[in-house]
Design a protein around this motif. Sequence first.
Motif, PDB file in Angstrom:
ATOM      1  N   LYS A   1      12.107   2.176 -10.817  1.00 46.09           N
ATOM      2  CA  LYS A   1      11.541   3.485 -10.876  1.00 46.09           C
ATOM      3  C   LYS A   1      10.318   3.471 -11.916  1.00 46.09           C
ATOM      4  CE  LYS A   1      12.842   7.847  -9.424  1.00 46.09           C
ATOM      5  NZ  LYS A   1      12.659   7.789  -7.903  1.00 46.09           N
ATOM      6  N   GLY A   2       9.380   3.979 -11.671  1.00 50.63           N
ATOM      7  CA  GLY A   2       8.179   4.191 -12.529  1.00 50.63           C
ATOM      8  C   GLY A   2       7.326   2.961 -12.884  1.00 50.63           C
ATOM      9  N   GLU A   3       7.953   1.709 -12.278  1.00 50.05           N
ATOM     10  CA  GLU A   3       7.064   0.676 -12.457  1.00 50.05           C
ATOM     11  C   GLU A   3       6.127   0.532 -11.275  1.00 50.05           C
ATOM     12  OE1 GLU A   3       8.232  -4.209 -12.331  1.00 50.05           O
ATOM     13  OE2 GLU A   3       9.505  -2.816 -13.958  1.00 50.05           O
TER      14      GLU A   3
ATOM     15  N   TRP B   1       4.122   5.291  -5.621  1.00 46.88           N
ATOM     16  CA  TRP B   1       4.222   5.259  -7.066  1.00 46.88           C
ATOM     17  C   TRP B   1       3.196   6.077  -7.672  1.00 46.88           C
ATOM     18  CZ3 TRP B   1       0.165   3.265  -9.957  1.00 46.88           C
ATOM     19  CH2 TRP B   1       0.471   3.127 -11.393  1.00 46.88           C
ATOM     20  N   ALA B   2       1.951   6.264  -7.101  1.00 45.30           N
ATOM     21  CA  ALA B   2       0.821   6.952  -7.655  1.00 45.30           C
ATOM     22  C   ALA B   2       1.124   8.279  -7.456  1.00 45.30           C
ATOM     23  CB  ALA B   2      -0.079   6.646  -6.536  1.00 45.30           C
TER      24      ALA B   2
ATOM     25  N   ALA C   1      -0.977   9.020 -10.896  1.00 47.28           N
ATOM     26  CA  ALA C   1      -1.917   8.376 -11.216  1.00 47.28           C
ATOM     27  C   ALA C   1      -3.018   8.320  -9.926  1.00 47.28           C
ATOM     28  CB  ALA C   1      -1.834   6.867 -10.959  1.00 47.28           C
ATOM     29  N   ASP C   2      -4.418   8.314 -10.434  1.00 44.47           N
ATOM     30  CA  ASP C   2      -5.406   8.369  -9.670  1.00 44.47           C
ATOM     31  C   ASP C   2      -5.914   7.100  -8.721  1.00 44.47           C
ATOM     32  OD1 ASP C   2      -7.601   9.472  -8.180  1.00 44.47           O
ATOM     33  OD2 ASP C   2      -9.075   9.279  -9.919  1.00 44.47           O
ATOM     34  N   THR C   3      -4.983   6.785  -7.548  1.00 42.73           N
ATOM     35  CA  THR C   3      -5.310   5.532  -7.088  1.00 42.73           C
ATOM     36  C   THR C   3      -6.187   5.678  -5.798  1.00 42.73           C
ATOM     37  OG1 THR C   3      -3.170   5.547  -5.698  1.00 42.73           O
ATOM     38  CG2 THR C   3      -3.224   4.203  -7.754  1.00 42.73           C
ATOM     39  N   ALA C   4      -6.658   4.949  -5.237  1.00 39.33           N
ATOM     40  CA  ALA C   4      -7.524   5.121  -4.090  1.00 39.33           C
ATOM     41  C   ALA C   4      -6.655   5.587  -2.792  1.00 39.33           C
ATOM     42  CB  ALA C   4      -8.148   3.733  -3.497  1.00 39.33           C
TER      43      ALA C   4
ATOM     44  N   ASP D   1       0.869  -1.045   0.038  1.00 34.80           N
ATOM     45  CA  ASP D   1       0.135   0.061   0.015  1.00 34.80           C
ATOM     46  C   ASP D   1       1.106   1.078   0.133  1.00 34.80           C
ATOM     47  OD1 ASP D   1      -2.371  -1.361  -0.058  1.00 34.80           O
ATOM     48  OD2 ASP D   1      -2.808  -1.176   2.177  1.00 34.80           O
ATOM     49  N   GLU D   2       1.907   1.105   0.906  1.00 36.96           N
ATOM     50  CA  GLU D   2       2.918   2.318   0.704  1.00 36.96           C
ATOM     51  C   GLU D   2       3.589   2.446  -0.545  1.00 36.96           C
ATOM     52  OE1 GLU D   2       6.694   2.959   3.692  1.00 36.96           O
ATOM     53  OE2 GLU D   2       4.844   2.079   4.529  1.00 36.96           O
ATOM     54  N   ALA D   3       3.826   1.580  -0.987  1.00 38.45           N
ATOM     55  CA  ALA D   3       4.672   1.495  -2.288  1.00 38.45           C
ATOM     56  C   ALA D   3       3.812   2.033  -3.408  1.00 38.45           C
ATOM     57  CB  ALA D   3       5.378   0.190  -2.663  1.00 38.45           C
TER      58      ALA D   3
END
Lengths: 404, 460
Positions: free
Chosen positions: B266-268, B201-202, B207-210, B195-197
């Motif tokens: 990075k970025g993945e 990343w988001a 990106a629009d993650t929860a 979740d942290e990662a």
Amino acid sequence: MRHPNGVRTELSVASGKVRGMRTALVVALLALTPWPAAAQDVAIRAGHVLTAADAPPLVDAVVLVRGGKVVAVGHTIEVPLGVPLLERPGAWLVPGFVDPCTGLGLRERDEVALALDRDLTVEGALDPEHRDLARARAAGVTTVLVTPGDGSLFGGAGVVLKTTGVPLGVDPVAKLALGPSVLRGDRPPTARSGAVALLRRAITEAHQAREPGTFDPSDLLAAFARGDLAGLFTVATPVDLDQARGITLPLGLRVTYRLAAGFDPSALDAEQARDLVGGAPTIVGPFGLTTPERALRVPARLAAAGVPVLFTSQAPDGPVEGLRLTAALAVRYGLAPERALDALGRGAARALGADERVGTLAPGKDADLVLLDGPPLDLSSRVLETWVLGRRVHRVAAAGEERP
Amino acid sequence: MTPTRALLLALPTLLLAGGLAAQEDARGALVITNARVAGHERPVTIVVAGGKVRAVGPDARPPRGATRLDARGAAVVPGRIDAWAGVGGADALGRGVDGFDPHDRHAIEEALRNGVTTVFLSPRGGGAGVLGAGSVVKLRPGAPLKDVVVAEEAAVVAGVGELDAGPLARVSAWGDLRRAFDAARRYRDAVADYDEALAKWAAEVGADTAPVDSRGGVAPVGSPSRAPTAAEPDPPRPRRRGPPRPEPGPPPPTAPAQQPQGEAKKGERPRRPNPDRVAALLARVLEGELPLRVRAQRAEDIVAAVELAREQGVPSLIIEGGLEAHRVVDLLAAREAKVVLGDPLPPGDGRARPPALAIDLAGALEARGVPFALGTGDLAASRFVELAAALAAGQGLDRGVAEAAITARAAELLGLGERLGRVAPGYDADLVVLSRDPLATAPAAEVVVVDGHIVWRRAP
């Protein structure tokens, strides 16, 4: 149930020998028991006194006990000077409970090397100070039959014992069994047919060979086959019950049946029960909370067929308190409360040939008393005191009261 | 939960607000008059609406048009609760409710006839390891399952094998349970790291993650399908059944997949840990969200269960069974474990070493302040839960405590102490109108009400 012919006089020689053997044992056991033989003279007034299952409870009645025996029961008893009167206004006083089939006090129950243990008695393994007996006293059980297990066709004889560890001094009870439990790979019988044949042959031969004066006190099988001793017959299935009846009924032998755990209750539907059991007293139980409803209805069904139904806790395999639980569950499923109470007292005593001593409260009976804080078939009623032969052998300390 | 509570709070206001609302409410309303209720000296009126008790008192005003029931001075008690009703079989991912047949009218009516309205369904079986989740249901003949389930997952039930299991079987059973908790902890950590990662990343890629879960990054592990990443394209993995098997040699092969994903290129997008529902369930136990119920009868198993709970940091432990609990009552008191007792007088089978039964087991727990409830151990025996209480009283437990152990205390033990087990405003309207003393041997219920519905009446 009595011998059908009611004849016991001609067997006095045999009985005398059996009795002589017993006396020696009683003396030996008395030496071991923690309860002195001297009993207390006492009168107890209780809120309710149940003298017998079919008598209405006496309200505020007194039971007078002298020399270990009940001397008088009633409302207007004159308590002799010097005899203490115990007031138990909130208590129910009932005859001590009788469990007609236990292994209480035995260190081990089964000797199965032989299919027919003609001379085995449980006394050899009996420990009169066994803690299971203390638990039985705490549950209000005062008289038990201690029998060998179901591992042999003829397992020898059981003894009727006070839960103080002292034998009552009545005749031993022969122990028989039919069912998978008697079969062994290393000795006959190895199959049901062999079991039935073996038992029938042994009993019939002994029965036919009876002649006055030829009694061998070490042959309990012969004593049973001649009708000297009553028998307790464990049966595992309806077929076993049928065979057991086929062997014993034509010879007029006195038998109480015990339906082993797992006995198919559907065989006892409606009128079949009487045909199958033939009116002999029949022991069921123990029941627990998880016993299926079909089995719980068996006592009511047997009673409706005119069969005297009795209960057992099978202690110490099951908890001894299971005796009262079994009776209460039978009442829940249709057995009349009087019948259930009778089974815990006089009915069981009769099956053990001890009904002149225990099972009811009347002048001349053993002063085996139980005091509860409510009706005996109400499971929330607690056993407050237990008396055996006029001695208090169990007592619950009341709140704020010191233990005596 | 909160909207429902808000609605309940608002209800009285609505009633006052308009006659229409009052009428609406009265449609399902029930009024029991002349009821003797514990804690009230005089007979009272009980007002029930919307499945809840609204008022209890001598002056309680019944709504117009409510169904009326005259108790004629009889006692009205809370519906009894069987805190241990065994059902079905054991499966780590099973739930007690799966083994419950709401259409088994006979069994349900037998229980209701005896005043039993709620049962804790515990996966049956003497197996070892995680046996499944226990569920709480109400007994209402003919009602659809969704209407009677109080909690699908109310506790995680674990076992250590049969009563007469040998020492070797026990060692292996406790080993399996330990491994299961170890796996649960790894899984919980992996999910938290993920979740942290994911959040990191988001933020990086915009990106629009929860959002991350409010509990500081710990995902609601109990329900991976409800996790913020439910829509992820990860292919579903085959479910793991049963307790995790020993993993050959360190490091465990699953470990790399559950390493913190911060190391990812990075970025993945970080990779989600493999779903493991058993681990997820046990993680909820570690979080204190669900109690752990260990089925243990013998003193040595109870001690081992208490030790396991301490070592694994399980906040809430319930011993299910506890026939020999009197031998270790001090330990139970010290560790704040609770006990659900089953059949107090199990008929012996003559094979297993009979457990050392206490003459007054419940009384011994009560004397040391160990919270306990009385159950039967089997759904088929739930109808006898009041006999279990009677037997406990007959062995010396205070009668009031015995009655509480199948009502209020049972509710508290199931985590439903604010909903069930009392006749009081705000509580579920599960009521039994008795004809006799609460602990009498004869069936004592005259009328049984569940969630405000009259579900059983004695034939006249």
